[in-house]
Scaffold this motif. Sequence first.
Motif, PDB file in Angstrom:
ATOM      1  N   THR A 226       0.852  -1.165  -0.047  1.00  0.00           N
ATOM      2  CA  THR A 226      -0.014   0.095   0.089  1.00  0.00           C
ATOM      3  C   THR A 226       0.790   1.165  -0.115  1.00  0.00           C
ATOM      4  O   THR A 226       0.588   2.318  -0.380  1.00  0.00           O
ATOM      5  CB  THR A 226      -0.968  -0.186   1.106  1.00  0.00           C
ATOM      6  N   GLY A 227       1.970   1.324   0.792  1.00  0.00           N
ATOM      7  CA  GLY A 227       3.015   2.316   0.493  1.00  0.00           C
ATOM      8  C   GLY A 227       3.371   2.555  -0.837  1.00  0.00           C
ATOM      9  O   GLY A 227       3.438   3.913  -1.335  1.00  0.00           O
ATOM     10  N   SER A 233       1.697   6.585  -7.191  1.00  0.00           N
ATOM     11  CA  SER A 233       0.297   7.331  -7.790  1.00  0.00           C
ATOM     12  C   SER A 233       0.756   8.907  -7.578  1.00  0.00           C
ATOM     13  O   SER A 233       0.492   9.664  -8.250  1.00  0.00           O
ATOM     14  CB  SER A 233      -1.107   7.322  -6.667  1.00  0.00           C
ATOM     15  N   LEU A 234       1.582   9.138  -6.308  1.00  0.00           N
ATOM     16  CA  LEU A 234       1.847  10.483  -6.268  1.00  0.00           C
ATOM     17  C   LEU A 234       2.813  10.768  -7.225  1.00  0.00           C
ATOM     18  O   LEU A 234       3.204  12.226  -7.858  1.00  0.00           O
ATOM     19  CB  LEU A 234       2.473  10.753  -4.723  1.00  0.00           C
ATOM     20  N   TYR A 239      -3.065  12.328  -7.925  1.00  0.00           N
ATOM     21  CA  TYR A 239      -3.147  12.958  -6.689  1.00  0.00           C
ATOM     22  C   TYR A 239      -4.511  12.272  -6.039  1.00  0.00           C
ATOM     23  O   TYR A 239      -4.524  12.179  -4.988  1.00  0.00           O
ATOM     24  CB  TYR A 239      -2.991  14.390  -6.604  1.00  0.00           C
ATOM     25  N   GLN A 240      -5.687  12.545  -6.990  1.00  0.00           N
ATOM     26  CA  GLN A 240      -6.946  12.164  -6.347  1.00  0.00           C
ATOM     27  C   GLN A 240      -6.944  10.756  -5.851  1.00  0.00           C
ATOM     28  O   GLN A 240      -7.625  10.507  -4.919  1.00  0.00           O
ATOM     29  CB  GLN A 240      -7.855  12.648  -7.483  1.00  0.00           C
ATOM     30  N   ILE A 247      -3.950   6.408   0.071  1.00  0.00           N
ATOM     31  CA  ILE A 247      -3.672   6.760   1.406  1.00  0.00           C
ATOM     32  C   ILE A 247      -4.739   6.348   2.417  1.00  0.00           C
ATOM     33  O   ILE A 247      -4.383   6.016   3.501  1.00  0.00           O
ATOM     34  CB  ILE A 247      -3.704   8.350   1.405  1.00  0.00           C
ATOM     35  N   THR A 248      -6.056   6.053   1.861  1.00  0.00           N
ATOM     36  CA  THR A 248      -7.023   5.720   2.811  1.00  0.00           C
ATOM     37  C   THR A 248      -6.653   4.102   3.066  1.00  0.00           C
ATOM     38  O   THR A 248      -6.662   3.680   4.374  1.00  0.00           O
ATOM     39  CB  THR A 248      -8.226   5.492   1.972  1.00  0.00           C
ATOM     40  N   LEU A 249      -6.297   3.429   1.955  1.00  0.00           N
ATOM     41  CA  LEU A 249      -5.886   2.061   2.267  1.00  0.00           C
ATOM     42  C   LEU A 249      -4.628   1.968   3.198  1.00  0.00           C
ATOM     43  O   LEU A 249      -4.427   1.195   4.207  1.00  0.00           O
ATOM     44  CB  LEU A 249      -5.731   1.158   1.107  1.00  0.00           C
TER      45      LEU A 249
END
Length: 303
Positions: A226-227, A233-234, A239-240, A247-249
């Motif tokens: 997840t990290g 993605s960033l 970003y969305q 980030i939620t996960l």
Amino acid sequence: MVAKFNIVKNCPLRIFIWILTACPVFSEEEQILHIAQQLSEIQAYNEAITEYKRYIFFNSDSLSIDVKLTIADHYLHLRKYQDAKNTLVPILSENRNDTVGDMIRIKIAVISIAQGLLSDAELELVRVSSFSRSNQIRNEANSILFIAFVFDSRWEKAQAVLKNNPDFVNGYNLKKTDSILNICRHKSKKMPVIAQWLSTFLPGLGQLYSRDYLNAANALAISLITGYMTINSLYNGYYQEAILTDITLLWRYYNGNRVKAYNIAKTLLDNEDLAYQKKITDILKNSEENHETSFTTILDSSE
């Protein structure tokens, strides 16, 4: 004699009761009491309780307290602990004998331990051990108080009771019990908190501390995945997606990892306590100084 007993035990209870009531030797009240006693002998406890209650309904003599104590014992055999307690509590107000009252309080404490109400048991036992005039009853109360502390994992208090009242665990068993209590006293109680903090710094480290290697590997792998997804993605400008999903996960698994580390360590600690409790109860079961009625009720309820 054994054959006759087996015949009585195996015959239908209604026929058995009819035969007893047909006997002209006893008065009506004596017949009821005799039937109840015979039912008790063949361990037909529910039926015996019914007959004892009939006797109490028709009689308010000095035997009534003894009969109520017998009813409470039968409820204990049936593991109907609350019914046993409800039978005993009113006797305290009826009884005028301090020694009998102390014995009843000990019985109530035993039932509370069997129910898991250790604080209630402690109050009754401390009262008896502090104020009873009988040395034997005080020793009995202290021995059961020791059991209550063991079941509650209050090792220091259990060891203090054992030190002041060593008679109920004798010889080699006394040294063995004291040795187990020493191990329990010095065992860390901070394991769950330590495990949680370790997993705060590095996911999976708390599980590793608790020797749960599979969950340690899973926690570390999920956190790394997840990290990586979040950073990727960033890095690519999503970003969305990074905020709403990755980030939620990451946050969910990170917090879940901390909670799981705490729970695994807590379970490990509880299992160790249960193992030590079993060792001590096994010693008490094998002790020659075993107080049969009270100890048997408590120790059997722990199985």
